[in-house]
Write a protein that holds these residues in place. Structure first.
Motif, short mmCIF file in Angstrom:
data_model
loop_
_atom_site.label_atom_id
_atom_site.label_comp_id
_atom_site.label_asym_id
_atom_site.label_seq_id
_atom_site.Cartn_x
_atom_site.Cartn_y
_atom_site.Cartn_z
N CYS A 1 -6.29 -2.81 0.36
CA CYS A 1 -5.58 -2.62 1.62
C CYS A 1 -6.52 -2.97 2.77
O CYS A 1 -7.59 -2.37 2.89
N CYS B 1 0.86 -1.19 0.00
CA CYS B 1 0.00 0.00 0.00
C CYS B 1 0.90 1.24 0.00
O CYS B 1 1.84 1.33 0.80
N ASP C 1 0.16 4.10 1.08
CA ASP C 1 -0.14 4.93 2.24
C ASP C 1 0.43 4.36 3.54
O ASP C 1 1.04 5.08 4.32
N CYS C 2 0.21 3.05 3.79
CA CYS C 2 0.67 2.46 5.04
C CYS C 2 1.85 1.49 4.87
O CYS C 2 2.37 0.97 5.85
N HIS D 1 -7.43 1.50 3.93
CA HIS D 1 -7.27 2.34 2.74
C HIS D 1 -8.08 1.85 1.55
O HIS D 1 -8.10 2.49 0.51
#
Length: 76
Positions: A54, A34, A36-37, A58
């Motif tokens: 995700c 991912c 983002d994370c 997300h």
């Protein structure tokens, strides 16, 4: 999608379930993360399409945003 060797940056070939770099003579597994994370994504396959999800809140992740990492392949 093209996969490039993390060592020499040359294109790798898909061979029997893993990627192989001819110049380095090394094989790798690919992990989708991912953006983002930075956690592994769940790969959803249906009707020839691959989507990424995700599980850390997300949701669906666009293929264009997925970050791929490569780890040495082991046949153990």
């Amino acid at each position: 999608m093209d996969a490039f060797c993390p060592v020499c940056s040359q294109p790798m070939n898909w061979v029997s379930g893993h990627f192989h770099c001819e110049p380095c003579q090394t094989s790798y597994t690919q992990t989708a993360l991912c953006p983002d994370c930075h956690q592994p994504l769940q790969e959803l396959k249906a009707c020839g399409a691959v989507d990424y999800f995700c599980q850390n809140g997300h949701g669906m992740i666009s293929k264009k945003r997925v970050q791929f990492t490569y780890s040495p392949y082991s046949q153990e």
